[in-house]
Motif scaffolding. Structure first.
Motif: not given
Length: 372
Positions: A21-40
């Motif tokens: 559960x804690x890992x999914x919470x952290x990964x959800x935050x990181x994946x949005x960060x990486x998606x922003x880098x992909x979009x940029x």
């Protein structure tokens, strides 16, 4: 042994669930960060989940001690609430024996934590750094998508499509700034075709070769304005050379043993701390999980979490102090562990009363006889 397997199952299954559960919470935050880098345009989408997966051991190395501590509180708290612990104690299982079982369970978690901290996490972080360097060597033209503007402001790039056979960029538009006379001059380039050419034999030189186009330079409305048509026009693209991987979290543990750099010394003590913390938290959790049914299983959860936050806060501060050489390297983070070993010992004696026995009062003998 059956009792040990039962307790281990209760705690370890809960630990796995809380970790997930804690890992999914952290990964959800990181994946949005990486998606922003992909979009940029700073990261390729193909490497997004690879990079995210390589960071998972680094997340788990911090999550695992926390998940084990919380799971121990929840699992043992349930056993107290449902009077299973009372039955165990009435059957002859002493609290010292229960502590031995708890440390046995903690041994498995400690061994897993040591494997992750000392080998798995540094290895995966090194691979992640290699991929990051490879991504940094890519140019904006490696991330272009047909029919979509890439970039922002004055710096923007657009291609209409790729040719089906050669794979050339078709109908390009480039907007940028050029330095002329100490000033930034806007420039726009339009070309029929474009191709990214790399020369591996010349230290990886990269050129954008444009064909059949026109280039505009100058500020609209001013007299200094130039229009250049070309048949072939090459633009050199500055590359980022791959350097040595120096991130502390990516260094092998064996190389940290003889390191003198304060940051590397702090990293070594941090990895050791995330392993040593497990049995200490196990003893604290064993003591604070003891509740009576009227109090509820979450009665001591708040002080337990406060102790956990304090423990981690002191470790993080100590790591920073080691990096800044406020604390001597010989002392490391052991002073934090010694403090909480004393707290674990105190809570064990206080809540479990393993070594305190009240003296039984004998009835007073009447030596004066019975009075009439």
């Amino acid at each position: 042994m059956k009792l040990f397997r039962y307790l281990a199952k209760e705690v370890l299954v809960s630990t796995a669930a809380v970790t997930l559960i804690l890992l999914l919470v952290i990964l959800s935050g990181r994946i949005f960060n990486y998606l922003g880098r992909v979009a940029d345009g700073r990261m390729s989408f193909d490497f997004l989940f690879i990079l995210l997966g390589l960071h998972v051991p680094s997340f788990i190395q911090v999550i695992l001690p926390l998940a084990f501590f919380l799971s121990l509180l929840l699992a043992y708290g349930r056993l107290y609430i449902e009077n299973e612990m009372s039955i165990l104690f009435a059957s002859g299982v002493s609290k010292l024996k229960l502590a031995g079982y708890t440390l046995g369970i903690a041994f498995f978690v400690t061994a897993l934590s040591a494997f992750i901290n000392f080998w798995l996490s540094p290895t995966f972080e090194y691979k992640a750094q290699e991929i990051t360097q490879a991504q940094n060597q890519l140019t904006a033209f490696d991330f272009l998508q047909p029919g979509k503007f890439e970039g922002s402001g004055q710096r923007a790039t657009y291609i209409e499509d790729f040719t089906p056979n050669e794979g050339w960029m078709e109908n390009l538009f480039l907007s940028d700034n050029t330095h002329k006379g100490g000033q930034l001059v806007p420039s726009q380039t339009l070309a029929r075709y474009g191709e990214l050419v790399r020369f591996a034999e010349h230290d990886g030189l990269q050129y954008l070769v444009l064909k059949d186009g026109v280039r505009y330079e100058g500020r609209p409305g001013t007299g200094h304005y130039s229009i250049t048509t070309f048949d072939t026009y090459a633009i050199r693209i500055e590359d980022t050379p791959a350097g040595e991987i120096t991130a502390e979290e990516a260094q092998p543990t064996l190389s940290l043993l003889n390191a003198s750099d304060p940051k590397l010394v702090a990293e070594l003590h941090w990895r050791i701390s995330l392993v040593v913390i497990v049995p200490i938290l196990a003893m604290i959790g064993l003591s604070l999980s003891q509740v009576n049914p009227r109090q509820g299983r979450f009665f001591k959860m708040l002080p337990a979490i406060v102790l956990l936050i304090t423990y981690l806060g002191l470790l993080i501060w100590g790591r920073t102090a080691l990096e800044k050489q406020i604390i001597p390297a010989q002392l490391g983070l052991w002073w934090v562990h010694m403090l909480f070993i004393m707290i674990a010992t105190y809570t064990f004696l206080l809540f479990n009363q393993a070594f305190s026995r009240k003296a039984a009062r004998l009835p007073e003998q009447n030596t004066g006889g019975r009075h009439a």
